[in-house]
Design an enzyme around this catalytic site. Sequence first.
Site, mmCIF file in Angstrom:
data_model
loop_
_atom_site.group_PDB
_atom_site.id
_atom_site.type_symbol
_atom_site.label_atom_id
_atom_site.label_comp_id
_atom_site.label_asym_id
_atom_site.label_seq_id
_atom_site.Cartn_x
_atom_site.Cartn_y
_atom_site.Cartn_z
ATOM 1 N N LYS A 37 0.824 -1.214 0.000
ATOM 2 C CA LYS A 37 0.000 0.000 0.000
ATOM 3 C C LYS A 37 0.859 1.265 0.000
ATOM 4 C CE LYS A 37 -4.290 -1.690 2.106
ATOM 5 N NZ LYS A 37 -5.193 -1.592 3.280
ATOM 6 N N TYR A 93 7.826 -6.164 -1.569
ATOM 7 C CA TYR A 93 8.685 -4.972 -1.557
ATOM 8 C C TYR A 93 9.180 -4.652 -2.964
ATOM 9 C CZ TYR A 93 12.443 -1.764 -0.321
ATOM 10 O OH TYR A 93 13.258 -0.657 -0.242
#
Length: 234
Positions: free
Chosen positions: A12, A66
């Site tokens: 997010k 990531y």
Amino acid sequence: MDYHELPIPTLKVGSLGTHKALGLAKEKNARFLLASTSEVYGDPLVHPQNEEYWGNVNPIGPRGVYDEAKRFAEALTMAYHRAHGVETRIVRIFNTHGPRMRLNDGRVVPNFISQALGGEPLTVYGDGSQTRSFCYVSDLVEGMVRLLRSDYTGPVNCGNPQEVTILEFARTIIRLSGSKSPIVFRPLPEDDPKVRQPDITRARKLLGWEPRVGLEEGLRRTIAFFGEKLRRPA
């Protein structure tokens, strides 16, 4: 590391967070610098890694949250530049160390130094033959400032091209810290990159930048910071 414990917030921040920040930059007519990462290259098949390389990332692996968050952030940044004329810059940050790192953030520098200063075994994953390249924080900041002040909108690697194996790195920290800690070996995590070394040709040409602080000099400063931090009462 944070992305292991917070996979959805990691995605997010890279997507929604970057979107909101770019929207604000557009509204305020501000220049936007994206702090991207060498992780966009994944487990690279090109060595050293230059900015033209698209990477080798497992999008559904544990590191993917990531890696892909940063890759999306780069795509979104370039889209805002092309579609809305936002002045954007992208820096791909390689392994960095220095004062003010968190002691328990799970990365190799805090792990090794904390273990060495505490007399605990240093944990090396795999056989330690995987490589990394460590840049001192002041060098990184100088590169980022130069990029921000430049006119270049594409990605630029910022890192120290001095490559070292993780096993060599562990031994260096033991020696510099005066520790007697042994080294223990654990299984290599999934999708852990086998090599990592920046090609900084673009930074040299466009920014006149390259690292000035050597690995051991930077590590001495970082070890001193950790030593003071560990001695300080909680």
